[in-house]
Design a protein around this motif. Structure first.
Motif, mmCIF file in Angstrom:
data_model
loop_
_atom_site.group_PDB
_atom_site.id
_atom_site.type_symbol
_atom_site.label_atom_id
_atom_site.label_comp_id
_atom_site.label_asym_id
_atom_site.label_seq_id
_atom_site.Cartn_x
_atom_site.Cartn_y
_atom_site.Cartn_z
ATOM 1 N N LEU A 1 4.250 9.797 -9.652
ATOM 2 C CA LEU A 1 3.691 9.965 -11.003
ATOM 3 C C LEU A 1 2.920 11.282 -11.117
ATOM 4 O O LEU A 1 3.005 11.980 -12.134
ATOM 5 N N LEU A 2 2.200 11.626 -10.049
ATOM 6 C CA LEU A 2 1.432 12.879 -10.060
ATOM 7 C C LEU A 2 2.395 14.071 -10.158
ATOM 8 O O LEU A 2 2.180 14.992 -10.951
ATOM 9 N N HIS B 1 0.828 -1.209 0.000
ATOM 10 C CA HIS B 1 0.000 0.000 0.000
ATOM 11 C C HIS B 1 0.862 1.258 0.000
ATOM 12 O O HIS B 1 0.610 2.208 -0.738
ATOM 13 N N ILE C 1 4.200 5.573 -5.422
ATOM 14 C CA ILE C 1 4.267 5.618 -6.896
ATOM 15 C C ILE C 1 3.246 6.621 -7.429
ATOM 16 O O ILE C 1 3.536 7.404 -8.331
ATOM 17 N N PHE C 2 2.049 6.607 -6.828
ATOM 18 C CA PHE C 2 1.006 7.544 -7.273
ATOM 19 C C PHE C 2 1.490 8.992 -7.123
ATOM 20 O O PHE C 2 1.376 9.794 -8.048
ATOM 21 N N GLU D 1 2.404 1.707 -3.364
ATOM 22 C CA GLU D 1 1.436 2.186 -4.365
ATOM 23 C C GLU D 1 1.153 3.680 -4.189
ATOM 24 O O GLU D 1 1.106 4.432 -5.157
ATOM 25 N N ALA D 2 1.007 4.074 -2.912
ATOM 26 C CA ALA D 2 0.762 5.496 -2.635
ATOM 27 C C ALA D 2 1.968 6.317 -3.086
ATOM 28 O O ALA D 2 1.811 7.398 -3.689
ATOM 29 N N SER E 1 3.916 14.227 -13.614
ATOM 30 C CA SER E 1 2.916 14.700 -14.584
ATOM 31 C C SER E 1 2.707 16.204 -14.451
ATOM 32 O O SER E 1 2.619 16.921 -15.453
ATOM 33 N N LEU E 2 2.617 16.672 -13.211
ATOM 34 C CA LEU E 2 2.387 18.104 -13.012
ATOM 35 C C LEU E 2 3.586 18.920 -13.477
ATOM 36 O O LEU E 2 3.436 20.012 -14.027
ATOM 37 N N LEU F 1 3.277 18.964 -17.218
ATOM 38 C CA LEU F 1 2.201 19.868 -17.631
ATOM 39 C C LEU F 1 2.606 21.324 -17.426
ATOM 40 O O LEU F 1 2.250 22.200 -18.219
#
Lengths: 535, 321
Positions: B19-20, B9, B15-16, B12-13, B23-24, B27
């Protein structure tokens, strides 16, 4: 902090409360929620917190009083000696105590509702009284100061009334633990816009101090994300056009009025149901399951069904605490009996339930706000429900005679579209700046309907460009797809939970980035205020 | 080694979040305007014109809301005393935005003086907006997220700011809507206090100026509609607290010579070009007399300023006639 979708709430307040709640031992967790809830209430309403405290203390006292009367009654019955008149004496005691309990209940309910009525409606009533006296040429003038309402008063008052009534009915025991009752009344995710919970639904869960789990946290955050999608990408994006149309309806033709009507209905649904997603998601992060307020209302086939799927907790509150008590009351049953001879048993049933429904819808309209457009909104829905009730047997006979399958797709689609249109017209009056403006807009829409504004480009001068319309429509389709799946029993969050980490991460990241990129926030936007927090 | 459920868990948190963040960041690179022109998605073009000014050429940066943008004309200050100033004021600005403009100005410039027009200090400043402004500076994708509507091939290229404002941020308005005002500064001991999160932004502005070696001056330009003695007292208290120089031009009276019948564009709210001419001329003299501000007239690096002054004067003359 004025919204559950604000940065301060979602970025600071909620994570801080989850963190403190999570590290505290179980017995302290409810106290963390209680403290956080009062802090949030104070932040939003300051000293008006005193009204909430008063309501909490008064229902607590009244609840205990009701239970004490019940005990006394049992004690007196138990002390009765066997005699020939035992049954009669028992009945007399029961009657005496039922009367006492009823008096206490009425006092309690009037106290809670009294505060709401004075704060929310007194200036409306005084204004109308003064207008009436002016029309009649009387010199009577009532001066009522306009009050500032504590946040969520329309919601927590109904919770207080339901608690007291449930204790009276014996559905629940009176709560001895004041903080437990207080937490039920003020739990911070629901204080601003509901859902209107029953004591039996949430008080126990809240006081249990359930742990923060991975499942609860991820499911909660996913739900919050979906709510933000509805609120920020659709409801907030549509805001400039809606403000423009309703604020300057005189400048536009009927086609734009129709557009404004549909856009506002979409906005209201996306704003309210989106906020409910955030609220319910917040509850899930603490392991608390709050009742659902929406169940795909725009798939309803009738107005009655719509109200079973829209703002469900308000509808069930009115059903349980206004409709049923009225229809089962002695005077309405007596009236129905008298009418049976004249109108037949079905006619009498429709009329007696109509009387109760009238009270329900008058209350529903008034609950939304102190204004004639809200009263009209309530009675508009009452009229449609009565119309449906009256015409239903005839429609059944007709469809049977012509062999129309009422469950066929075209028939269902027709019903869904018809219901949607009726709802949209109601919302036009609901949003209009006064009843007069509502009728003017409706008249313009019907008498002056034209597509000219769509052809000459006026539609793109309302504050939304083509891309805004496109992204709002695309997101609406996404939401509709999720709703259709839910209607078919597909729980997407459950699928994500059981799916692979790659799918889960892609979906969650996609949702977050979609809201960040396509959300209507920042310097160029004015987000819509929480609509139901104003009620 | 097999991972426990809890470890999975956390992973996963993590990695999230990574990735966020990536990505930001991506962007932000994509959405950030690649030029300081409006057609490249840049908002507040005039204030952002400073981005195209040659490095270390601006000695005075003026900050504030529309009161600042319409009252302080760098071209007049150039004409009068050869002061190289830039006006970064924008309409409806709040202090947390002012801090952002200051930070941006300091990236390429080393001003000796920073003028903070004081009307902005009393603008509403909520925690929500203060935090969001900070987040926007950290993640430009949040500020420019709407640019999905106007992305084009150039957005994949490098950033190059090319647009220079000939008026150096000043907003020229010739409209005259007179104010029926004789006196509006009535002495009182009442004090108007600054909101909590505005104060926090002001702390940051003061700190940033100190770090950059620029002297911060508080200036209240004339505004019969917005300014009052309690406002003055509040700003004076702030100036005392921070040890800053404070100039209230609303108290200058005949010395400044504002005529509320001709020098305001909207009934005493803002200066028009006639009022701005008086304010800027007086301000240039005051700055020259009281601070060490160089006169760059005749310097080769400032040749463009003389050209731009001609543009300004041409417009000035056109409105005189």
């Amino acid at each position: 902090m004025t919204s559950y979708c604000s940065l301060v709430f979602l970025g600071i307040f909620l994570p801080a409360v989850i963190a403190v709640y999570g590290i505290c031992p179980r017995r302290l967790r409810p106290w963390v929620l209680l403290g956080a809830s009062y802090a949030l209430f104070w932040e939003m309403s300051g000293r008006l917190l005193v009204f909430l405290l008063f309501t909490t203390l008064s229902v607590y006292g009244a609840g205990l009083g009701l239970e004490a009367l019940e005990k006394e009654e049992k004690k007196e019955i138990a002390e009765l000696r066997a005699s020939a008149d035992l049954k009669r004496e028992k009945r007399a005691i029961k009657k005496l105590y039922r009367g006492r309990r009823r008096v206490l209940l009425i006092l309690g309910v009037f106290m809670e509702l009294g505060i709401l009525i004075v704060l929310k409606y007194s200036s409306f009533f005084a204004f109308n009284l003064n207008r009436l006296s002016e029309l009649l040429g009387l010199s009577l003038t009532v001066h009522v100061p306009s009050f500032v309402l504590p946040i969520g008063i329309s919601f927590y008052t109904l919770q207080a009334v339901s608690y007291l009534t449930d204790v009276y009915r014996g559905t629940i025991r009176a709560e001895r633990l004041l903080p437990k009752l207080a937490l039920y009344m003020v739990f911070f995710p629901q204080i601003m816009e509901g859902p209107i919970c029953r004591y039996a639904q949430t008080a126990g869960q809240l006081w249990e101090g359930r742990p923060v789990t991975w499942k609860g946290l991820t499911r909660g955050l996913q739900r919050i994300g979906f709510g933000l999608l509805k609120k920020m990408v659709i409801a907030d994006r549509l805001n400039p056009a809606i403000k423009e149309i309703y604020g300057n309806y005189g400048s536009y033709d009927g086609g734009i009025m129709a557009l404004g009507m549909v856009l506002y209905t979409v906005q209201l649904y996306m704003e309210f149901s989106g906020t409910m997603d955030v609220v319910i998601g917040c509850g899930e992060t603490f392991g608390v399951t709050l009742p659902e307020n929406f169940q795909r209302p725009f798939l309803s086939r009738s107005i009655s069904q719509f109200w079973h799927r829209w703002h469900i907790t308000l509808g069930t509150w009115f059903k349980d605490y206004i409709f049923y008590p009225m229809t089962t009351s002695g005077w309405l049953s007596g009236m129905a009996r008298k009418m049976r001879g004249r109108f037949g048993s079905r006619g009498a049933a429709v009329l007696s339930s109509g009387a109760a429904l009238f009270a329900v819808w008058l209350g529903n309209g008034l609950w939304h706000g102190a204004g004639w457009n809200y009263i009209f909104f309530g009675l508009y829905h009452f009229a449609w429900i009565m119309f449906e009730n009256i015409t239903e047997p005839g429609v059944r006979r007709l469809t049977a005679r012509y062999g129309i399958d009422r469950d066929s797709l075209p028939y269902r689609a027709m019903q869904i579209i018809r219901t949607g249109l009726i709802v949209c017209v109601g919302e036009l009056f609901f949003r209009a700046e006064g009843l007069k403006a509502g009728f003017a807009m409706f008249g313009r829409m019907v008498a002056g309907f034209t597509l000219a504004s769509f052809k000459d480009g006026t539609v793109l001068c309302l504050g939304l460009d083509m891309q805004d319309f496109f992204i709002a429509a695309f997101t609406l389709l996404l939401v509709a797809a999720v709703h259709f799946l839910a209607e078919r029993g597909v729980d997407l969050r459950e699928r994500l939970e059981t799916g692979t980490a790659v799918i889960r991460l892609t979906a969650c990241l996609g949702l977050a980035l979609f809201v960040i990129v396509f959300g209507a926030y920042g310097a160029n936007y004015i987000p819509v205020d929480p609509i139901y927090a104003g009620f | 080694m097999k991972m426990t459920k809890k470890q999975k868990h956390w992973l996963e948190a993590g990695i999230f979040l990574i990735l966020l963040a990536v990505s930001l960041y991506g962007l932000s690179l994509l959405f950030r305007p690649k030029n300081n022109r409006q057609d490249f998605g840049m908002d507040e073009m005039k204030a952002n014109g400073i981005l195209a000014e040659p490095e270390n050429t601006i000695d005075v940066v003026a900050l504030g809301d529309s009161e600042c943008a319409l009252a302080i004309s760098p071209m007049v200050m150039w004409r009068e005393k050869g002061i190289a100033a830039y006006n970064c004021g924008t309409a409806g600005e709040s202090l947390y935005e002012t801090y952002g403009y200051l930070r941006q100005a300091l990236e390429k410039q080393k001003p000796r003086l920073v003028i903070l027009e004081t009307n902005v200090i009393y603008k509403e400043c909520k925690l929500e907006d203060y935090l969001f402004a900070k987040l926007e500076r950290l993640i430009p994708a949040l500020r420019y997220h709407d640019r999905w509507k106007s992305l084009r091939a150039e957005d994949l290229g490098p950033v190059e700011y090319t647009w220079q404002d000939p008026y150096r941020g000043y907003m020229f308005y010739a409209d005259i809507v007179p104010a029926d005002v004789k006196e509006y500064m009535f002495p009182t001991s009442d004090v108007r206090y600054i909101a909590r999160w505005g104060k926090k932004s002001l702390d940051e502005i003061v700190k940033l100026c100190r770090e950059a070696g620029a002297e911060l001056i508080l200036v209240s330009t004339p505004s019969a509609l917005n300014w009052s003695y309690p406002n003055h007292n509040g700003i004076q208290a702030l100036a005392n607290e921070y040890g800053l120089t404070y100039l209230d031009m609303n108290l200058l009276g005949d010395e400044l010579g504002i005529d509320w019948k001709t020098d305001t564009k909207d009934q005493g709210d803002h200066m028009n070009c006639f009022g701005a001419e008086k304010v800027s001329r007086w301000l240039a003299g005051w700055l020259k007399d009281n601070f060490d501000v160089p006169d760059h007239r005749g310097e080769e690096a400032y040749g463009r300023w003389d050209e731009d002054l001609k543009t300004y004067e041409a417009e000035w003359e056109s409105v005189q006639s």
